[in-house]
Design an enzyme around this catalytic site. Structure first.
Site, PDB file in Angstrom:
ATOM      1  CB  CYS A 172      -1.397   0.191   1.389  1.00 52.49           C
ATOM      2  SG  CYS A 172      -3.006   1.021   1.216  1.00 52.49           S
ATOM      3  CG  HIS A 226      -3.781  -3.272   3.262  1.00 51.89           C
ATOM      4  ND1 HIS A 226      -2.549  -2.401   3.925  1.00 51.89           N
ATOM      5  CD2 HIS A 226      -4.476  -2.695   3.203  1.00 51.89           C
ATOM      6  CE1 HIS A 226      -2.836  -2.158   4.108  1.00 51.89           C
ATOM      7  NE2 HIS A 226      -3.532  -0.907   3.101  1.00 51.89           N
TER       8      HIS A 226
END
Length: 494
Positions: free
Chosen positions: A332, A432
């Site tokens: 991310c 994630h």
């Protein structure tokens, strides 16, 4: 069974509220009840995306797993995410409504009571028991007015309260007595028991103190939880994982860059399930240089964290190690940091409009006004670089990012967006939970083992199965040390 509730508050942040709620949730579920967690307002950088694309606190998602139900934003209707510069991103009912300063939010939060009640009523209608978690301390006198998360919430939903105190930090009896004494009479009447957390030693030594504090407060001690190791996610930055002593016996060393605004560090937990893996959270370039893998995790403020690791010399050291062939994985915000530059034309993250990245991937990220929040399942194509030989595997995870990333690097998923990409020893992804995918993680670790002349290993269970095993350990410890009959009596009498 008529709907019942019980609330857990703590003498301080990190006292053990989340673990107590998780233990209660697991015990009630195992006893055959439909049960759900609830935390009206959570301040944390660890968040989770539900199936319908709503954002909520990761701790409540884990508690939902303990109840073996699907996580839903109604379990955490308000999530506050610090963004830096004394501002917070305010997420209501799973969606961001923008950034606010502390005083601004203090004036605004009373408007959210209706959202809290609506979310709670949804849970009430669907579950026999609701286990409610407070936040911080219930007697923070400066912000007690219009409280929506501690004793104010207990009044709103008419909940009996258990107070949790941490003995490991010292002064446990003073913290119990002081907390209860600072409550209003009607608030004290709600406190039905105390649980002491993180005790090291023989509980018989405590008995004189337990008897005295019961006499002083009129509140019974429900149990003394021992200090124990449990491999489940922590709620936020109040975690001992950042301070773990480096193991000299682990075969594989992983360095995780502890960013100033690190978020979703729970992404690393699946690595910790491997007994031969040692994870070090590093804050200085001096700590880098001898690891087998470097991970740049998620960030709530990518530009500020990128600036910080450059100023500390960490960025230069990562580049140096990448040239030596050390695998680098960015997740991310860490993925964005790996690129050529990060742009913020709308000032989403602050005053810096553009900052060069590490230049390890040929990509650029632009912070946009709309936030991407979605679960993801797709085919990952492991054909080149760090993933060569992996083949095609299905991976799942979830995305939470303000930035849109584009560039010459090709996506290695069937998605048209750059969900994941690989270039030589550099792997970047927006997913994630990437290490929760057993096949992916086994491949990465076995590549390292092979290079070091070690025997390859394959996981015997999925990370979800491992997590449930750890939750069962928690339930067992909880039942052995806490008076569950007394807790059921508190439920019945309310």
């Amino acid at each position: 069974m008529k709907h019942k509730n019980i609330m857990v508050v703590g003498t301080s942040s990190g006292a053990g509220k989340s673990i107590t709620v998780t233990g209660l949730c697991r015990a009630f579920f195992k006893d055959g009840y439909t049960v759900s967690p609830f935390k009206s307002q959570n301040m944390a950088l660890n968040s989770y995306i539900t199936k319908d694309g709503h954002e909520m606190g990761r701790a409540q998602a884990l508690q939902a797993m303990a109840c073996e139900i699907e996580a839903h934003y109604t379990m955490n209707p308000i999530l506050l995410k610090p963004t830096g510069d004394r501002r917070i991103q305010v997420i209501v009912n799973g969606k961001s409504i923008g950034n606010m300063g502390g005083l601004e939010y203090g004036d605004y939060k009373s408007k959210l009571k209706k959202d809290i009640i609506q979310a709670y009523n949804t849970i009430k209608d669907e579950n026999q028991i609701c286990v409610i978690e407070g936040a911080g301390s219930p007697v923070e006198l400066n912000i007690k007015q219009d409280d929506i998360v501690n004793m104010g919430l207990a009044e709103m939903v008419d909940a009996p309260v258990i107070l949790v105190a941490d003995i490991d930090r010292g002064g446990v009896f003073a913290s119990i007595y002081g907390t209860i004494s600072l409550m209003e009479p009607e608030e004290r009447a709600r406190v039905k028991g105390v649980i002491i957390n993180k005790f090291r030693g023989n509980v018989d030594i405590l008995k004189p103190g337990l008897e005295k504090i019961e006499e002083l407060t009129g509140v019974p001690i429900l149990g003394v939880m021992p200090y124990f190791e449990l491999d489940i996610e922590d709620e936020d930055g109040v975690t001992e994982k950042f301070n773990k002593i480096k193991s000299k016996t682990a075969d594989i060393t992983v360095s995780v860059i502890k960013l100033k605004h690190i978020s979703n560090f729970t992404d690393i937990d699946a690595l910790l399930a491997n007994k031969d893996v040692n994870v070090n959270y590093v804050t200085s370039f001096h700590e880098l240089g001898n690891e087998d893998l470097i991970i740049i995790p998620g960030s709530k403020n990518t530009i500020d964290d990128l600036k910080d690791i450059k100023e500390k010399g960490i960025a230069q050291e990562i580049i140096k190690m990448s040239r030596k062939g050390t695998p680098i994985i960015g997740i991310c915000g860490g993925f964005q940091i790996l690129g050529e530059k990060v742009l913020d034309p709308y000032g989403i993250e602050g005053d810096i409009k553009e900052l060069p990245g590490l230049g390890l991937l040929d990509i650029e990220t632009t912070m946009e006004k709309e936030k991407v929040t979605t679960q993801y399942t797709g085919l990952l194509k492991g054909e080149t670089g760090l993933l060569k030989g992996l083949g095609d595997i299905q991976v799942k995870g979830y995305e939470i990012h303000q930035g849109v990333t584009e560039g010459k690097e090709k996506s290695i998923t069937l998605d048209n967006r750059l969900v994941a990409t690989v270039k030589d020893n550099i792997f970047g992804t927006y997913l994630h939970g990437i290490f929760d995918n057993r096949e992916f993680t086994d491949f990465i670790l076995n590549n390292i083992r092979e290079k070091k002349g070690l025997e390859k290993k394959n996981s015997t269970m999925t990370f979800d199965e491992y997590r449930l095993q750890e939750l069962d350990k928690l339930e067992k410890i909880f039942r052995e040390n806490v008076d569950m009959k007394a807790i059921y009596k508190i439920l019945e009498e309310n």
